[in-house]
Design an enzyme around this catalytic site. Structure first.
Site, PDB file in Angstrom:
ATOM      1  N   GLU A 110     -67.728   7.873  16.580  1.00 31.31           N
ATOM      2  CA  GLU A 110     -68.033   9.320  16.253  1.00 31.31           C
ATOM      3  C   GLU A 110     -69.001   9.898  16.441  1.00 31.31           C
ATOM      4  O   GLU A 110     -70.171   9.380  15.849  1.00 31.31           O
ATOM      5  CB  GLU A 110     -67.697   8.990  14.897  1.00 31.31           C
ATOM      6  CG  GLU A 110     -65.957   9.366  14.691  1.00 31.31           C
ATOM      7  CD  GLU A 110     -65.513   9.980  13.509  1.00 31.31           C
ATOM      8  OE1 GLU A 110     -66.322  10.596  12.863  1.00 31.31           O
ATOM      9  OE2 GLU A 110     -63.961   9.636  13.024  1.00 31.31           O
ATOM     10  N   GLU A 150     -59.585  20.880  13.979  1.00 34.60           N
ATOM     11  CA  GLU A 150     -58.681  21.376  12.568  1.00 34.60           C
ATOM     12  C   GLU A 150     -58.490  21.390  11.060  1.00 34.60           C
ATOM     13  O   GLU A 150     -59.242  21.241  10.395  1.00 34.60           O
ATOM     14  CB  GLU A 150     -58.420  18.965  12.331  1.00 34.60           C
ATOM     15  CG  GLU A 150     -58.949  18.027  13.802  1.00 34.60           C
ATOM     16  CD  GLU A 150     -58.558  16.874  13.845  1.00 34.60           C
ATOM     17  OE1 GLU A 150     -58.160  15.859  13.375  1.00 34.60           O
ATOM     18  OE2 GLU A 150     -60.518  16.396  13.807  1.00 34.60           O
TER      19      GLU A 150
END
Length: 493
Positions: free
Chosen positions: A263, A317
């Site tokens: 990530e 999100e």
């Protein structure tokens, strides 16, 4: 020369078969902590549209696995921290999971990695002790199915697993994690699996902006941070954090384990106090990251080392808790429109224009040797550009158009500019440790033509190679293949 070139191609084939020559890849994390995301099949179409070849998901959702079938996209799938206990307790649980959740969809769905647990040292419950037993049981299940060499098993970590990350050469793991860390590293080394780490320069800047410059975090710094122990120069925080992991691994005598960044990224929107969370900064960080990675630039500790990176995240999100930035890491809005433009090939240029951009009236700039650079820095930059930098330096060889004037500065200028243009004509592509400088004046002269962005025309097109060689001489042939340079010394026939 026929047999000589046959030997070259035989060597290339062998290297490819054994996987020696690989290039870095850039993937994307497909998080789904939202209630407004498109269906899996539409997501796959979006991913294919942008030519993304590697995707990380955080579970083994059946509908997601089905949607990626027969696409050729490589998937990294996850086992959550909540599932570590049953996986660690009984081999049968891992066997059953593999049988029901993976084997029905493999190999149509191309699964290449399984992450067992995620950032366990940051988890509210102490599940670290469960990681290695769970990894071992998953590996055993894969081995029973004959897939242990095709699917790698690892676990992801935050940079918080280090007790010290600066200077990079002093990088060290937190001793409180030693009880599970050493067995895990032994597992990774034995099975040739990567050490997976999540790296976020954004947080380092946000939480310590008085000590970390924004440009340094964004790969845009015009100055270097010096590691006092090694003397190495760092122009961005990403490299410094990667090297801190390298040194931490070496301190425990694990020198062969590769690092994978599972990530990284930059948010496009934040709370009022998160002033660096903007679309421009997110675009700058991810664009520079992609260019840095796909060129196999490596780091000061591992120059030319390939490293695979996953950008977080595919979508914004809306159900993620925390500050506003937590919900705005996406490359795309849920309606599949881009939050900002991003070129995954690394060849495109940024849409934003900074004050440091130097362009002429027609939008062209060049990179040349800085008049204040030392001969040693120029020589290092020239040598790197003509080897790892993948620059065609034939035009500065004797009797070729750019050989005269026969000076280090002139030859370095030609090589620096070629690398600069080939890599998007960005500030970072003209860095060369401070030995390069941008100019709006065309440095071309006579028959020596300097490359410009979007053009492959250089003086090299006028270069010729003298055929007159003795039959006993040795010809040095440089052959570029994906991810590496094969240097073959062939008898001249």
């Amino acid at each position: 020369m026929g047999s000589g070139f046959r030997l070259i191609f035989d060597c290339i084939l062998l290297l490819m078969l054994f996987g020696i020559c690989q290039s870095s890849t850039v993937g994307v994390c497909y998080g789904r902590n939202a209630d407004d995301l498109p269906t899996a099949d539409k997501v796959v179409q979006l991913i294919q549209l942008h030519n993304i070849k590697n995707v990380r998901i955080y579970d083994s959702n059946i509908q997601i696995l089905k949607a990626f079938a027969n696409t050729g996209i490589e998937l990294m799938i996850g086992i959550s921290n909540l599932d570590l206990l049953p996986f660690a307790q009984f081999q049968s649980n891992a066997d059953t999971w593999l049988k029901n959740s993976i084997l029905p969809y493999y190999p149509a769905t191309k699964i290449t990695y399984i992450t067992v647990g995620a950032e366990v040292t940051e988890a509210p419950n102490n599940v670290s002790a469960l990681v290695v037993p769970a990894m071992q049981n998953v590996f055993t299940a894969l081995r029973k199915a004959g897939l242990h060499r095709k699917i790698k098993v690892s676990s992801t970590h935050s940079l918080g697993i280090l007790s010290r990350s600066f200077p990079p050469s002093a990088g060290a793991f937190n001793s409180s994690h030693a009880f599970f860390l050493r067995p895990m590293l032994e597992f990774l080394a034995e099975h040739q699996s990567p050490f997976m780490v999540d790296i976020y320069p954004y947080y380092a800047y946000r939480d310590s902006s008085s000590n970390v410059s924004l440009d340094y975090a964004l790969f845009e710094s015009s100055s270097e941070v010096i590691d006092p122990n090694t003397g190495w120069l760092y122009t961005n925080m990403f490299d410094a954090q990667i090297d801190a992991i390298y040194f931490a691994l070496m301190a425990l005598n694990f020198r062969t384990i590769k690092i994978m960044v599972t990530e990284t990224g930059w948010p496009s929107k934040g709370s009022p106090k998160e002033t660096a969370a903007t679309p421009d900064n997110a675009q700058t960080y991810n664009t520079n990251l992609i260019r840095h990675v796909i060129n196999d630039t490596g780091t000061p500790a591992k120059p030319g080392e390939e490293i695979d990176v996953y950008i977080f995240s595919l979508f914004n999100e809306n159900r993620k808790p925390g500050l506003e930035s937590e919900r705005n890491w996406g490359l795309f809005f849920p309606d599949q429109t881009s939050v900002y433009n991003l070129d995954f090939t690394g060849r495109g240029s940024l849409d934003t224009t900074t004050g440091s951009n130097i362009t002429s009236s027609n939008g062209t700039s060049w990179c040349i040797a800085s008049p204040t650079a030392s001969e040693d820095d120029l020589r290092k930059g020239l040598d790197w550009a003509c080897s790892s930098g993948n620059v065609d330096c034939s035009a500065i060889q004797p009797s070729q158009p750019c050989f005269e004037p026969d000076s280090l500065a002139s030859h370095a200028s030609y090589a620096f500019n070629s690398y600069y243009q080939q890599n998007g004509a960005t500030d970072i592509a003209c860095r060369f440790g401070g030995a390069g400088i941008r100019t709006n004046k065309n440095p071309s002269y006579d028959n020596c033509l300097y490359m410009t962005l979007g053009s492959n025309k250089t003086a090299a097109s006028n270069a010729t190679v003298s055929p007159s060689r003795s039959s006993s001489s040795v010809e040095k042939v440089s052959v570029w293949i994906p991810g590496c340079l094969l240097m073959a010394f062939l008898p001249f026939l």
